[in-house]
Write a protein that holds these residues in place. Structure first.
Motif, short mmCIF file in Angstrom:
data_model
loop_
_atom_site.label_atom_id
_atom_site.label_comp_id
_atom_site.label_asym_id
_atom_site.label_seq_id
_atom_site.Cartn_x
_atom_site.Cartn_y
_atom_site.Cartn_z
N ILE A 1 0.82 -1.22 0.00
CA ILE A 1 0.00 0.00 0.00
C ILE A 1 0.85 1.27 0.00
CG2 ILE A 1 -1.96 -1.09 1.16
CD1 ILE A 1 -0.94 0.19 3.77
N GLY A 2 2.18 1.12 -0.04
CA GLY A 2 3.07 2.27 0.10
C GLY A 2 2.81 3.36 -0.92
N ARG A 3 2.70 3.00 -2.18
CA ARG A 3 2.51 4.02 -3.23
C ARG A 3 1.15 4.70 -3.09
NH1 ARG A 3 4.82 0.91 -8.63
NH2 ARG A 3 6.84 0.33 -7.76
N ARG A 4 0.14 3.93 -2.72
CA ARG A 4 -1.19 4.52 -2.52
C ARG A 4 -1.15 5.53 -1.38
NH1 ARG A 4 -6.07 3.75 -4.25
NH2 ARG A 4 -7.90 4.24 -2.98
N LEU A 5 -0.47 5.17 -0.30
CA LEU A 5 -0.36 6.09 0.83
C LEU A 5 0.44 7.33 0.45
CD1 LEU A 5 0.22 3.65 3.85
CD2 LEU A 5 -1.90 4.79 3.15
N ASP A 6 1.46 7.16 -0.39
CA ASP A 6 2.21 8.32 -0.89
C ASP A 6 1.27 9.31 -1.57
OD1 ASP A 6 4.81 7.93 -0.07
OD2 ASP A 6 5.38 6.77 -1.81
N PHE A 7 0.43 8.78 -2.44
CA PHE A 7 -0.51 9.63 -3.18
C PHE A 7 -1.49 10.32 -2.22
CE2 PHE A 7 -4.80 9.91 -5.04
CZ PHE A 7 -4.56 10.87 -6.01
N LEU A 8 -2.00 9.57 -1.24
CA LEU A 8 -2.94 10.15 -0.29
C LEU A 8 -2.30 11.28 0.52
CD1 LEU A 8 -4.75 6.91 0.93
CD2 LEU A 8 -5.77 8.78 -0.39
N MET A 9 -1.02 11.11 0.86
CA MET A 9 -0.33 12.17 1.60
C MET A 9 -0.21 13.44 0.76
SD MET A 9 0.15 11.06 4.60
CE MET A 9 -1.32 10.03 4.37
N GLN A 10 0.04 13.28 -0.53
CA GLN A 10 0.10 14.45 -1.42
C GLN A 10 -1.24 15.18 -1.44
OE1 GLN A 10 1.42 13.25 -5.32
NE2 GLN A 10 3.18 12.13 -4.54
N GLU A 11 -2.33 14.42 -1.53
CA GLU A 11 -3.65 15.02 -1.59
C GLU A 11 -4.01 15.68 -0.26
OE1 GLU A 11 -5.57 15.21 -4.48
OE2 GLU A 11 -3.57 14.61 -5.16
N MET A 12 -3.68 15.04 0.84
CA MET A 12 -3.97 15.63 2.16
C MET A 12 -3.18 16.91 2.36
SD MET A 12 -4.11 12.11 4.42
CE MET A 12 -4.42 12.91 6.00
N ASN A 13 -1.94 16.92 1.92
CA ASN A 13 -1.13 18.13 2.06
C ASN A 13 -1.68 19.27 1.20
OD1 ASN A 13 1.42 19.23 3.25
ND2 ASN A 13 1.94 19.54 1.11
N ARG A 14 -2.22 18.90 0.03
CA ARG A 14 -2.83 19.92 -0.83
C ARG A 14 -4.03 20.57 -0.14
NH1 ARG A 14 -2.34 19.37 -6.17
NH2 ARG A 14 -2.32 17.08 -5.98
N GLU A 15 -4.87 19.75 0.48
CA GLU A 15 -6.05 20.28 1.17
C GLU A 15 -5.64 21.14 2.37
OE1 GLU A 15 -8.59 19.98 -0.44
OE2 GLU A 15 -8.18 18.23 -1.69
N ALA A 16 -4.61 20.71 3.12
CA ALA A 16 -4.15 21.49 4.27
C ALA A 16 -3.59 22.84 3.82
CB ALA A 16 -3.10 20.70 5.05
N ASN A 17 -2.89 22.85 2.70
CA ASN A 17 -2.36 24.12 2.17
C ASN A 17 -3.48 25.06 1.76
OD1 ASN A 17 0.42 23.69 2.46
ND2 ASN A 17 0.56 22.55 0.55
N THR A 18 -4.50 24.50 1.10
CA THR A 18 -5.65 25.34 0.68
C THR A 18 -6.37 25.90 1.90
OG1 THR A 18 -5.92 23.96 -1.28
CG2 THR A 18 -7.77 25.37 -0.67
N LEU A 19 -6.50 25.07 2.93
CA LEU A 19 -7.13 25.53 4.16
C LEU A 19 -6.37 26.71 4.75
CD1 LEU A 19 -9.23 25.04 6.43
CD2 LEU A 19 -7.59 23.47 7.48
N GLY A 20 -5.04 26.63 4.74
CA GLY A 20 -4.23 27.72 5.26
C GLY A 20 -4.32 28.97 4.43
N SER A 21 -4.35 28.81 3.09
CA SER A 21 -4.40 29.99 2.22
C SER A 21 -5.75 30.71 2.30
CB SER A 21 -4.13 29.57 0.77
OG SER A 21 -5.15 28.72 0.28
N LYS A 22 -6.82 29.98 2.59
CA LYS A 22 -8.14 30.60 2.71
C LYS A 22 -8.39 31.18 4.09
CE LYS A 22 -10.84 28.01 -0.73
NZ LYS A 22 -12.05 27.19 -0.92
N SER A 23 -7.56 30.82 5.03
CA SER A 23 -7.83 31.20 6.42
C SER A 23 -7.62 32.69 6.65
CB SER A 23 -6.90 30.41 7.36
OG SER A 23 -7.05 30.85 8.68
N SER A 24 -8.57 33.28 7.39
CA SER A 24 -8.42 34.67 7.83
C SER A 24 -8.53 34.75 9.35
CB SER A 24 -9.50 35.55 7.19
OG SER A 24 -10.79 35.09 7.58
N ASP A 25 -8.34 33.59 9.98
CA ASP A 25 -8.52 33.47 11.42
C ASP A 25 -7.30 32.79 12.02
OD1 ASP A 25 -10.40 33.30 13.91
OD2 ASP A 25 -9.75 31.23 13.58
#
Length: 283
Positions: free
Chosen positions: A234-258
């Motif tokens: 499952i290593g490669r699948r988890l690699d991909f999921l980490m990329q996607e999770m990091n993308r969402e966390a970055n978007t959350l930070g860029s939209k944040s005004s709090d």
């Protein structure tokens, strides 16, 4: 994927030794080191390793040693005759002939030859040894994998808690933004158009809404948890999921005004990075 295993097996007058090492690697990279006498099994060794290990930089070394009781000198008569004939010819050109001693002849390449071992039997023994050594390595990796699965599951739980906290915080963030903007506009404009202001606030709230990012983060966490329970690579699948999770966390930070939402984004990225490093050890 970091592991080591070794083993040995006896066949006729030889002891065959096998060593396996694996370190982290994004894909499968197999390196095989064999003495010339065992070169004929290289394809079988590569195939067997590829069947059992799907990820990692893997080094396989096979070697052999003769049993002390089997030490003997097997002479190649044809090579000796050719060597002596060449020596006789050379001596005719020498002013002071110095014939070789028997020991000199014995040390010449090709004079001594190894006793032949049945190749089919040798191949079967090597495959048995390699299977046994691979099983030892897989046992080691399985134990380490179980520990890593526990650590990853713990971080998934923490990410889920942060997502819940962000969902709870978001309505208050939007309400605070609305209050601040109304107060600011009221200070600047004597008779503000509140209908127009509500429209602008709705558009701004839409741009700042992170509900989709939080939903996707939770979906990825669920998928990671599901993958950890699978009995397959499952290593490669988890690699991909980490990329996607990091993308969402970055978007959350860029939209944040709090401030609190910004801190949640940072905490998420720290946890995701910790998971990404640990996933490098998972096949």
């Amino acid at each position: 994927m970091t592991a080591f295993a070794d083993g040995e097996i006896n066949v006729e007058n030889l002891t065959i030794l096998c060593e396996l090492r694996s370190v982290n690697h994004r894909y499968s990279d197999v390196s095989v080191k064999l003495p010339e006498r065992l070169r004929f099994v290289e394809a079988d060794v590569r195939r067997l390793i590829g069947d059992k290990l799907k990820r990692g930089k893997i080094e396989c070394g096979l070697s052999y040693k003769k049993h002390p009781s089997a030490q003997s000198f097997n002479i190649n008569p044809e090579t000796v005759q050719k060597l002596l004939a060449a020596t006789t010819e050379i001596e005719t050109h020498m002013a002071n002939p110095r014939p070789f001693s028997a020991l000199d002849v014995l040390m010449f390449p090709g004079v001594q030859q190894d006793s032949e071992t049945d190749r089919d039997e040798l191949r079967d023994k090597i495959i048995t040894l390699l299977n046994h050594t691979l099983d030892k390595m897989l046992d080691t990796r399985a134990r380490e994998g179980a520990q890593l699965a526990g650590l990853l599951a713990d971080r998934c739980e923490k990410i889920g808690q942060l997502v819940d906290a962000a969902n709870l915080r978001m309505p208050e963030v939007l309400n605070n933004l609305r209050t601040k903007l109304i107060a600011r506009v009221t200070e600047l404009v004597a008779e503000p158009n509140f209908d127009r202001l509500e429209q602008e606030l709705a558009l701004m709230a839409q741009k700042l809404d992170v509900a989709e990012e939080l939903d996707r983060l939770q979906t990825h966490v669920t998928e990671v948890t599901r993958a950890l329970k699978q009995a397959e690579p499952i290593g490669r699948r988890l690699d991909f999921l980490m990329q996607e999770m990091n993308r969402e966390a970055n978007t959350l930070g860029s939209k944040s005004s709090d401030r609190d939402m910004t801190q949640i984004s940072i905490d998420l990225k720290v946890l995701i990075e910790q998971m990404r490093e640990q996933i490098q050890n998972i096949e």
